[in-house]
Every structure is written in structure tokens, then in C-alpha cells.
Design a protein around this motif. Structure first.
Motif, mmCIF file in Angstrom:
data_model
loop_
_atom_site.group_PDB
_atom_site.id
_atom_site.type_symbol
_atom_site.label_atom_id
_atom_site.label_comp_id
_atom_site.label_asym_id
_atom_site.label_seq_id
_atom_site.Cartn_x
_atom_site.Cartn_y
_atom_site.Cartn_z
ATOM 1 N N UNK A 238 0.819 -1.208 0.000
ATOM 2 C CA UNK A 238 0.000 0.000 0.000
ATOM 3 C C UNK A 238 0.855 1.261 0.000
ATOM 4 N N UNK A 239 2.136 1.125 0.255
ATOM 5 C CA UNK A 239 3.063 2.260 0.230
ATOM 6 C C UNK A 239 4.003 2.135 -0.956
ATOM 7 N N UNK A 240 4.434 3.276 -1.457
ATOM 8 C CA UNK A 240 5.384 3.279 -2.559
ATOM 9 C C UNK A 240 5.225 4.527 -3.405
ATOM 10 N N UNK A 381 10.330 8.998 2.045
ATOM 11 C CA UNK A 381 9.755 7.643 2.063
ATOM 12 C C UNK A 381 9.274 7.279 3.460
ATOM 13 N N UNK A 382 8.044 6.802 3.578
ATOM 14 C CA UNK A 382 7.510 6.395 4.878
ATOM 15 C C UNK A 382 6.566 5.211 4.701
ATOM 16 N N UNK A 383 6.491 4.370 5.730
ATOM 17 C CA UNK A 383 5.577 3.231 5.718
ATOM 18 C C UNK A 383 4.721 3.195 6.986
ATOM 19 N N UNK A 384 4.693 4.304 7.715
ATOM 20 C CA UNK A 384 3.884 4.343 8.925
ATOM 21 C C UNK A 384 2.400 4.451 8.592
ATOM 22 N N UNK A 414 -7.299 13.774 -2.866
ATOM 23 C CA UNK A 414 -5.989 13.578 -3.489
ATOM 24 C C UNK A 414 -5.160 12.563 -2.703
ATOM 25 N N UNK A 415 -4.215 11.945 -3.377
ATOM 26 C CA UNK A 415 -3.229 11.095 -2.728
ATOM 27 C C UNK A 415 -1.872 11.745 -2.893
ATOM 28 N N UNK A 416 -0.986 11.467 -1.950
ATOM 29 C CA UNK A 416 0.324 12.111 -1.975
ATOM 30 C C UNK A 416 1.315 11.260 -1.206
ATOM 31 N N UNK A 417 2.553 11.716 -1.195
ATOM 32 C CA UNK A 417 3.646 11.022 -0.518
ATOM 33 C C UNK A 417 3.720 9.594 -1.035
ATOM 34 N N UNK A 418 3.804 8.628 -0.126
ATOM 35 C CA UNK A 418 3.879 7.232 -0.542
ATOM 36 C C UNK A 418 2.588 6.489 -0.229
ATOM 37 N N UNK A 438 -6.891 6.113 -6.337
ATOM 38 C CA UNK A 438 -5.746 5.207 -6.321
ATOM 39 C C UNK A 438 -4.781 5.569 -7.438
ATOM 40 N N UNK A 439 -3.506 5.300 -7.184
ATOM 41 C CA UNK A 439 -2.520 5.445 -8.252
ATOM 42 C C UNK A 439 -2.841 4.448 -9.361
ATOM 43 N N UNK A 440 -2.818 4.908 -10.598
ATOM 44 C CA UNK A 440 -3.272 4.086 -11.714
ATOM 45 C C UNK A 440 -2.410 2.839 -11.896
#
Length: 468
Positions: A238-240, A381-384, A414-418, A438-440
Motif C-alpha cells: 500500500x506504500x510506494x 519515504x515512509x511506511x507508517x 488527493x493522494x500524496x507522498x507514498x 488510487x494510483x493508476x
């Protein structure tokens, strides 16, 4: 000069080619579509009530001060109100695909930060409005206020003026660069001093056991629980990184269904909604072969801190809380219980109020650092955090545009960061809608999440019926 707040400026600065920072919605109306000219005249008639729609953001050289709102001397309504169609009879997929493409396109930062599209060709004698407004201008509650300004409470309102020339608006002369820099430097010094001047009063309140003292103490008590939530196992995919394109899908529920669940299991409407979203993420991760029994999806949940006197003010007044969505839990009732316990604990700890206190520290930051820090925060970059979930209550009375009733409204966040997925929730009349951004490229299975949210409502209804 009318300056953006620290939070508004932060939303403005984080935008880049992969992160368009507007919020949006798709509004579905019944009846024959109005003419493009009628829609133009309607928006022209509403402009005096929304001054921001004729203003643009102007930044200062080297970010020596926070950006300011200035009148757009070349404002043209035809640029902001546009016209398109889907191949008739257009179904849900055609509307969602069109909206996904439009939502992925950035607003022109040199112009007023909004646009709307009149969309014809929908099935069942329907039409749509697709709306985009930059996040530096509104949050969810301000967006709802704006919606109620632009639409009508009555089915047969007074018709808009027939000619744009009847609008007496004249733009204020733009400030010179020298004036902007001078005023920006004054603001950069004066704003922190103004906030600093309030510290003695706050300190006196703290010694006297004021509300601020309670907030700080409650926030301190909440830190161990927050730390524990951050240590639980989260889902990696879910992160990236994210790209410039978006998928956008939706799900639906009825408020009566949610109240039926709440009546049986307790909690709030928001608890039930978060539990349904948990099922959506559970299905998504299961489909990817990543689901484990101890897994959670950590969601940032924005919370409005807007006072009643601030209604109909277009800006951002937000705090946030952190909620773990227990996707690894098999039992839907247990998932709801976990969400309810977390939310009750967060309310007791007053984490949102404490976070608002911390957020206001941004008013002490130098504008240059604010610009650089905002961009760096969303590139780090974050995964928290895996997702964002925002729930905005809308009007419970019918709204109309040019005499046509608004039937459905689907939100876009909107979505942002990772964080590759965001979920917006909106209620109107007796209906609740979920808009999933969602990111395409990274989330080709976004529809699985949408279907899972609907399945989450269904399974909770089934459990409530069995428990009754």
C-alpha cells in the motif's frame, strides 16, 4: 494583504507533476441536461458569493513570505466552466473513467484554482457536474459549505442573470513585487510575534487548569497508545511511489443500513463506515496474497476543528487522528469492536485537539522553511501510514441546480507522498458514498476495494440480523 494560512500554504507547496492537490466530486442530477450557456450564467451569478473563484495565488520571490490571494485581472469564466459528454447511454464505468482522467490533471496554478465540467450523455436521462477545487482553498467542511452556495435549496429558484455584463466586479490592482516582498517580510516577523504574544495567556490558563491543560495532558496520555498502533504489522504494497495518473471508483450505502448496524453493535456511524472500509482493504490484500492474521492498515483520519463562526470560510481547519484498520481480523463484529475501542480512546485522549495545537506551530515557521518542509514531507519515504480516510457529512435536504435535483455526490480526495490509496466518504440525504482514489499503475485492483466496502456493509447487516 490576504495571505494563505500555514496549512493552506502547505497544501499549495506540496503540489508537483505527480501530486495534483485538488479535492473534487462528481454530482449526478436527474432530468434533461441544461445548456452550457445556462450553466455559465449560473456560475456567473454565484461569483459574488465566492470571491476566491476570481482570485489566484501569488508567491513571493525566495518565499520571503506566505503566498497571497490576488484578483485575477484576466479572469475568464469560460476557462473554468467546461463542457463534455460520454458516449450515450453512459454508465457508471464511463463516468468514473472520465472523472479519473480529469482528476489526474493538475489545475493551472497561475489562474483561480477551480474548474467544473458539465457532462452529458448519462443513461436514465441524467447528467453530471465534475468539480475540482484546490486543497489550499477548501477542506471537506468548507467544500460542503461551497456546495450549498453554488446549488439551490429550492427547486424553482430565481433564474440567473442573462448576461455576464451585469456583473459589476472589477479586479483590484495587483500589488507590485516590491510591495509583496516588503509586506511578506513584515508578516514573516509579525506573525510569529503575534502567536508568541499569546503564550503568557496560554501559560496562565495552564496554571489555572484550563481546557488547554487538559488537552496537553490528554495528548501526553495518548502517546503510548499511538506508539503501539504504529508498531503493529502493516501491509507493504500500500506504500510506494506514485505516478501522475489516477484510478477512481466508488461504492454506495444507505444511512438506514448503517444505523441498523450501529443500533445492534453500538458505536457511531463513523465507526461502522471505517469498519466497512476495513473489509475493503482486507479483500484487496487477500487478493494480492498479502493478508495475515495480525495485519492492520494504518489510516490518517482528518478531523475538522472548524468553529461555528468559521462556517462558509474557504480555508483549511483540520487536525487528524491515527486509526488502525484491523484487516487481519476474521469476524466483522470484532473488527467493529476494535474500531470503536480505538475511536473511544482517541476521543478520551483528545488527540485531534492536541494535534491541532501542534499543527498551529507551523505559524512560527519561516515561509521559506514552510515551502521546503512541505515538499520534503511528502517526498520522504515512509511506511507508517498506508491510507487516508475522510468522512464529510453533507446536507440532509435536497439540493438543485437549475431546477434539476441532485441525486448522488461522489467525493474525490488527493493522494500524496507514498500513500497510494485514499478514501473519501460523503453523506447526502439518506445516502452515503465512498470515492476511492488510487494510483493508476500501482493499484489496478481498486475495484476490489470498492466492492469490499459494499461487502463490509452487507456482512455487518447480516451479523446484526443474526444477533438480533
Amino acid at each position: 494583504m490576504d495571505r494563505l494560512s500555514a496549512m493552506d500554504a502547505g497544501f499549495y507547496f506540496v503540489e508537483d507533476e505527480n501530486v495534483p492537490m485538488h479535492v473534487g466530486s462528481v454530482l449526478i442530477f436527474d432530468g434533461p441536461a441544461p445548456s452550457y450557456g445556462d450553466v455559465i450564467r449560473l456560475f456567473v451569478s454565484k461569483l459574488p458569493e465566492v470571491p476566491r473563484y476570481r482570485q489566484r495565488v501569488r508567491t513571493l520571490p525566495l518565499h520571503l513570505g506566505r503566498p497571497v490571494w490576488v484578483d485575477d485581472e484576466h479572469f475568464q469564466i469560460l476557462y473554468h466552466v467546461r463542457h463534455t459528454a460520454v458516449p450515450a447511454p453512459g454508465g457508471a464505468d464511463q463516468v468514473r473513467n472520465l472523472a479519473g482522467r480529469l482528476f489526474a490533471q493538475r489545475l493551472d496554478l497561475t489562474k483561480p484554482l477551480w474548474e467544473v465540467w458539465l457532462v452529458e450523455g448519462l443513461a436514465d436521462d441524467r447528467w453530471a457536474i465534475i468539480s475540482k477545487v484546490h486543497h489550499c482553498l477548501i477542506d471537506g467542511i468548507a467544500g460542503t459549505d461551497l456546495l450549498q452556495i453554488l446549488l439551490d435549496w429550492r427547486k424553482d429558484p430565481e433564474p440567473p442573470e442573462a448576461d455576464e455584463s451585469t456583473d459589476p466586479w472589477l479586479p483590484e490592482p495587483a500589488p507590485s513585487t516590491v510591495d509583496l516582498i516588503a509586506d511578506g517580510l513584515r508578516d514573516a516577523v509579525a506573525a510569529p510575534i503575534k502567536h508568541l504574544a499569546a503564550v503568557p495567556a496560554l501559560a496562565r490558563e495552564m496554571r489555572s487548569g484550563s481546557e488547554l491543560t487538559d488537552i496537553v495532558r490528554a495528548l501526553a496520555r495518548s502517546l503510548p497508545g499511538t506508539a503501539n498502533r504504529l508498531l503493529e504489522t502493516s501491509a507493504g504494497s500500500l506504500n510506494g511511489s506514485i505516478g501522475p495518473h489516477r484510478r477512481w471508483v466508488w461504492a454506495d450505502a444507505e444511512i438506514a443500513e448503517i444505523k441498523r448496524i450501529r443500533k445492534e453493535f453500538g458505536g457511531t456511524v463513523n465507526d461502522v463506515i471505517l469498519t466497512a472500509i476495513t473489509r475493503g482493504f482486507r479483500d484487496l490484500l487477500a487478493g494480492r496474497g498479502e493478508l495475515t492474521s495480525d495485519q492492520v492498515v494504518r489510516s490518517l483520519v482528518p478531523v475538522s476543528v472548524r468553529a461555528p463562526r468559521e462556517r462558509r470560510t474557504l480555508n483549511n481547519r483540520l487536525s487528524a487522528i491515527l486509526v488502525n484498520l484491523p484487516v487481519g481480523e476474521d469476524d466483522p463484529a470484532a473488527r467493529l469492536r476494535s474500531i470503536r475501542e480505538q475511536m473511544d480512546d482517541l476521543k478520551r485522549s483528545r488527540q485531534a485537539a492536541g494535534a491541532d495545537v501542534l499543527t498551529n506551530l507551523g505559524n512560527f515557521a519561516a515561509p521559506t522553511l514552510l515551502a521546503l518542509g512541505s515538499r520534503a514531507a511528502l517526498r520522504f519515504p515512509q511506511r507508517l501510514l498506508q491510507t487516508l480516510t475522510t468522512n464529510v457529512p453533507g446536507p440532509r435536504v435536497p439540493l438543485y441546480m437549475l431546477g434539476r435535483p441532485l441525486r448522488e455526490l461522489y467525493p474525490y480526495v488527493p493522494i500524496a507522498a507514498t500513500m497510494r490509496i485514499g478514501v473519501g466518504v460523503f453523506s447526502y440525504l439518506d445516502h452515503v458514498t465512498f470515492g476511492i482514489t488510487a494510483d493508476f499503475d500501482a493499484v489496478p485492483d481498486a475495484q476490489t476495494l470498492a466492492d469490499g466496502i459494499r461487502a463490509g456493509i452487507d456482512e455487518l447487516l447480516e451479523a446484526a440480523t443474526a444477533s438480533a
